[in-house]
Write an enzyme that holds these catalytic residues in place. Structure first.
Site, short mmCIF file in Angstrom:
data_model
loop_
_atom_site.label_atom_id
_atom_site.label_comp_id
_atom_site.label_asym_id
_atom_site.label_seq_id
_atom_site.Cartn_x
_atom_site.Cartn_y
_atom_site.Cartn_z
N TYR A 145 0.85 -1.19 0.00
CA TYR A 145 0.00 0.00 0.00
C TYR A 145 0.89 1.24 0.00
O TYR A 145 1.83 1.34 0.79
CB TYR A 145 -0.91 -0.03 1.24
CG TYR A 145 -1.53 1.30 1.62
CD1 TYR A 145 -2.32 2.02 0.74
CD2 TYR A 145 -1.32 1.83 2.88
CE1 TYR A 145 -2.89 3.24 1.10
CE2 TYR A 145 -1.88 3.04 3.26
CZ TYR A 145 -2.65 3.74 2.36
OH TYR A 145 -3.21 4.93 2.71
N PHE A 146 0.58 2.20 -0.89
CA PHE A 146 1.29 3.48 -0.97
C PHE A 146 0.44 4.55 -0.30
O PHE A 146 -0.66 4.86 -0.75
CB PHE A 146 1.55 3.84 -2.43
CG PHE A 146 2.22 5.18 -2.63
CD1 PHE A 146 3.55 5.37 -2.28
CD2 PHE A 146 1.52 6.24 -3.18
CE1 PHE A 146 4.17 6.60 -2.48
CE2 PHE A 146 2.13 7.48 -3.38
CZ PHE A 146 3.46 7.65 -3.02
N ALA A 147 0.95 5.10 0.80
CA ALA A 147 0.29 6.17 1.54
C ALA A 147 0.95 7.50 1.19
O ALA A 147 2.17 7.61 1.25
CB ALA A 147 0.38 5.92 3.04
N TYR A 148 0.15 8.51 0.86
CA TYR A 148 0.69 9.83 0.49
C TYR A 148 0.12 10.95 1.35
O TYR A 148 0.55 12.07 1.26
CB TYR A 148 0.41 10.12 -0.99
CG TYR A 148 -1.05 10.02 -1.34
CD1 TYR A 148 -1.92 11.08 -1.10
CD2 TYR A 148 -1.57 8.85 -1.88
CE1 TYR A 148 -3.27 10.98 -1.40
CE2 TYR A 148 -2.92 8.74 -2.18
CZ TYR A 148 -3.76 9.80 -1.94
OH TYR A 148 -5.09 9.70 -2.23
N GLU A 161 -11.39 4.89 4.85
CA GLU A 161 -11.33 5.76 3.66
C GLU A 161 -12.67 5.86 2.93
O GLU A 161 -12.78 6.60 1.96
CB GLU A 161 -10.24 5.28 2.70
CG GLU A 161 -8.84 5.22 3.31
CD GLU A 161 -8.32 6.56 3.79
OE1 GLU A 161 -8.82 7.62 3.35
OE2 GLU A 161 -7.41 6.57 4.63
#
Length: 152
Positions: A3-6, A78
């Site tokens: 998972y890419f969290a920004y 989310e």
């Protein structure tokens, strides 16, 4: 699953609370995307982060290894339900490719479903994003750009 969290999920404290079994793998960059605030959160009562395609731009973030229960918890948080149509979710999940240590890595990330109007992050929410960027050693120039974002 990666998972890419920004956004605020770069915060170590927030991720410990939301997804206790995650593993932080390090920082990464998503090329040709820009950070934006395309919607407001009914929980935070302010504009919240999203990403939008923009040639030449970069979004830095954090890659986590996630277990199924972590992803399920993030989906709920989310506002993503895979059984609902796209337009009924606050965020929708999709796979992207980021550069991590010079190699391309496939990750899930959340794309905010835009809402009409201008959405401004609160100082507290943006502070969580900035703290996550600092904790994870994102490039100083990216951290500086985050600090220049206007808040309400």
């Amino acid at each position: 699953m990666l998972y890419f969290a920004y956004g605020s999920n770069m915060s170590r404290a927030q991720m410990r609370e939301r997804c206790p079994s995650h593993e932080c793998l390090g920082s990464a960059v998503l090329k040709d995307y820009a950070l934006c605030f395309p919607r407001s959160s009914p929980v935070r009562l302010c504009g919240v982060a999203g990403i939008i395609e923009r040639p030449g731009a970069e979004v830095w973030g954090v890659v986590y290894r996630m277990h199924d229960e972590d992803i399920a918890a993030l989906d709920r948080r989310e506002g993503y339900d895979p059984s609902k149509p796209f337009h009924e979710n606050r965020y929708n999940r999709q796979t992207i490719r980021v550069l991590m240590d010079g190699r391309s890595v496939g990750c899930l990330t959340y794309f905010a479903r835009p809402e009409p109007g201008e959405h401004v992050p609160s100082a507290e929410y943006l502070g969580t994003i900035i703290e996550g960027a600092r904790e994870n050693g994102l490039p100083p120039e990216y951290q500086a750009a985050l600090k220049r974002i206007a808040t309400d």
